[in-house]
Every structure is written in C-alpha cells, then in structure tokens.
Design a protein around this motif. Structure first.
Motif, PDB file in Angstrom:
ATOM      1  N   GLU A 120      89.589  58.496  40.116  1.00 44.02           N
ATOM      2  CA  GLU A 120      88.586  57.767  39.252  1.00 44.02           C
ATOM      3  C   GLU A 120      88.835  57.884  37.697  1.00 44.02           C
ATOM      4  O   GLU A 120      88.646  56.947  36.985  1.00 44.02           O
ATOM      5  CB  GLU A 120      87.190  58.172  39.712  1.00 44.02           C
ATOM      6  N   ILE A 121      89.214  59.126  37.413  1.00 50.48           N
ATOM      7  CA  ILE A 121      89.358  59.478  36.015  1.00 50.48           C
ATOM      8  C   ILE A 121      90.755  58.453  35.538  1.00 50.48           C
ATOM      9  O   ILE A 121      90.524  57.847  34.654  1.00 50.48           O
ATOM     10  CB  ILE A 121      89.584  60.863  35.760  1.00 50.48           C
ATOM     11  N   SER A 124      89.733  55.044  35.285  1.00 54.59           N
ATOM     12  CA  SER A 124      89.225  54.781  34.051  1.00 54.59           C
ATOM     13  C   SER A 124      90.194  54.448  32.894  1.00 54.59           C
ATOM     14  O   SER A 124      90.003  53.805  31.883  1.00 54.59           O
ATOM     15  CB  SER A 124      88.126  55.760  33.763  1.00 54.59           C
ATOM     16  N   ASP A 129      88.484  52.204  29.763  1.00 52.70           N
ATOM     17  CA  ASP A 129      87.380  52.545  29.696  1.00 52.70           C
ATOM     18  C   ASP A 129      87.092  54.272  29.297  1.00 52.70           C
ATOM     19  O   ASP A 129      86.955  55.083  29.974  1.00 52.70           O
ATOM     20  CB  ASP A 129      86.524  52.513  30.750  1.00 52.70           C
ATOM     21  N   TYR A 130      87.835  54.305  28.001  1.00 51.61           N
ATOM     22  CA  TYR A 130      88.009  55.883  27.582  1.00 51.61           C
ATOM     23  C   TYR A 130      86.634  56.701  27.565  1.00 51.61           C
ATOM     24  O   TYR A 130      86.813  57.918  27.943  1.00 51.61           O
ATOM     25  CB  TYR A 130      88.536  55.925  26.282  1.00 51.61           C
ATOM     26  N   LYS A 131      85.518  56.130  27.358  1.00 54.05           N
ATOM     27  CA  LYS A 131      84.239  56.865  27.233  1.00 54.05           C
ATOM     28  C   LYS A 131      83.977  57.329  28.820  1.00 54.05           C
ATOM     29  O   LYS A 131      83.851  58.369  28.880  1.00 54.05           O
ATOM     30  CB  LYS A 131      83.137  55.959  26.497  1.00 54.05           C
ATOM     31  N   LYS A 132      84.317  56.580  29.722  1.00 49.83           N
ATOM     32  CA  LYS A 132      83.940  56.828  31.004  1.00 49.83           C
ATOM     33  C   LYS A 132      85.052  58.181  31.522  1.00 49.83           C
ATOM     34  O   LYS A 132      84.678  59.069  32.092  1.00 49.83           O
ATOM     35  CB  LYS A 132      84.090  55.755  31.892  1.00 49.83           C
ATOM     36  N   ALA A 133      86.121  57.711  31.271  1.00 55.69           N
ATOM     37  CA  ALA A 133      87.263  58.639  31.357  1.00 55.69           C
ATOM     38  C   ALA A 133      87.116  60.011  30.688  1.00 55.69           C
ATOM     39  O   ALA A 133      87.211  61.271  31.375  1.00 55.69           O
ATOM     40  CB  ALA A 133      88.763  58.214  30.785  1.00 55.69           C
ATOM     41  N   ALA A 135      83.959  61.296  29.989  1.00 57.42           N
ATOM     42  CA  ALA A 135      82.823  61.708  30.723  1.00 57.42           C
ATOM     43  C   ALA A 135      83.126  62.496  31.962  1.00 57.42           C
ATOM     44  O   ALA A 135      82.858  63.558  32.384  1.00 57.42           O
ATOM     45  CB  ALA A 135      81.830  60.739  30.752  1.00 57.42           C
ATOM     46  N   LEU A 136      84.077  61.603  32.637  1.00 57.31           N
ATOM     47  CA  LEU A 136      84.624  62.084  34.031  1.00 57.31           C
ATOM     48  C   LEU A 136      85.288  63.350  33.973  1.00 57.31           C
ATOM     49  O   LEU A 136      85.356  64.176  34.673  1.00 57.31           O
ATOM     50  CB  LEU A 136      85.220  60.866  34.810  1.00 57.31           C
TER      51      LEU A 136
END
Length: 189
Positions: A120-121, A124, A129-133, A135-136
């Motif tokens: 999932e990382i 991302s 989607d670096y913000k999600k990456a 955060a994960l």
C-alpha cells in the motif's frame, strides 16, 4: 591485521579485514583501512552502541581486540539474525562469502513479495499520493519499530530509507541537510 593473521590464519581475508578495521575504529574512532564497512564491522559498531560500551576512540588495543574477535570470527550462525537485520539497513561491502551464503540460505523460505502494508505504501508513492505514503510510512514505522528517513527527494517523493538503530535524527545521510531547513522554516497555520 597481523594479529588476525597470527591468531586466525584459517579465516577469510574479509573477516580479518573486518577485524582490523573494527579494532582501529574502537581504538582511534576513525573508520576505514581495509575496505568495508562489512556486515561484521557493522556488527561490532552496533554491539558497541547497544551494549553501552565505551565510545569509539577510547579503547585500548587489548580491549578492542578481545571485544572484536568473537564478533568477527565466530561462526555466522551465532549472529545470523543480527547480520540479517544489518544487511537490511546498512550499506555493506567486502563481506565474507560464507556470511553471504548463510544469509541467502536463511532467506530462501521468505516470500519475495512485500506485505500488504508495504504494498500500500509503494502504491501510494507510485500514484504520486505522497501525503498518504508519508502517513502510511509513519504508521508502519510505529507498528514495526523501524525508523524511516523523513527526507524528500528532488521529485517530491519521500525518501523512505530505513535508518539504522544507532542513527541520530530522522534523516539519512543524503537528506540530513533537510533537517536544518525544517528547523528554520516558519510555522504554518
């Protein structure tokens, strides 16, 4: 090196070099000499850090020799788990072929595919989607106990390199300059 040649003549040149470099590091506090750093050199420095031993540069030759010899010349199986951990997070060079073979054989039963969390990382990052990456990655870091570099690459993607346990700060060597920038940035609302 002459001490290693005299006391461990049957050992590989890679292990003797790791021993000589480790003793020199503990006595002088300086790295380098005979190639490396190898898995065994990292094993010595990690063990010094985690055991709370005297700082490198303050050891006598005799104490450094007594401390380093078992870590550099013991059979790979004695430290296999720790060496595997080191291989995951450190850049290693000039390793003993038997160490590498034992590590490769120990991993044969492991799946080459990343876990669903890691996948999932990766997804991302690839989708931008670096913000999600980030955060994960932070969530995975808290769950796994691993620390990751918080640096940002030139293309805007997060670095994500696993930091060694003894690493100071939250940035790898390539991104350590970003720590200073982050401290000097004005707060955002």
């Amino acid at each position: 090196m002459s001490w290693a040649n005299q006391n461990y003549p049957e050992e590989s040149i890679q292990l003797k070099a790791a021993f000589a470099n480790s003793v020199a590091y503990l006595v002088t506090g300086l790295n380098g000499g005979y190639g490396g750093p190898s898995l065994r050199e990292h094993l010595v420095s990690w063990t010094v850090e985690t055991a709370g031993k005297a700082s490198p540069g303050s050891w006598t030759f005799e104490k450094a020799t007594a401390f380093s010899a078992p870590l550099c010349f013991s059979p790979t199986a004695k430290f296999l788990g720790r060496l595997a951990e080191i291989q995951e997070v450190e850049a290693c060079f000039d390793d003993d072929p038997e160490d590498l073979l034992a590590l490769r054989e120990s991993r044969q039963g492991r799946s080459p595919l990343p876990s669903p969390e890691i996948q999932e990382i990766i997804n991302s990052w690839l989708s931008g989607d670096y913000k999600k990456a980030i955060a994960l990655t932070n969530l995975y870091s808290r769950r796994s106990g691993l620390r990751f570099c918080k640096g940002i690459n030139r293309d805007g993607s997060p670095c994500g390199k696993v930091l060694a346990p003894q690493a100071k700060g939250d940035y790898c060597l390539r991104h350590r300059h970003q720590a200073r920038k982050r401290l000097s940035m004005p707060p955002t609302s």
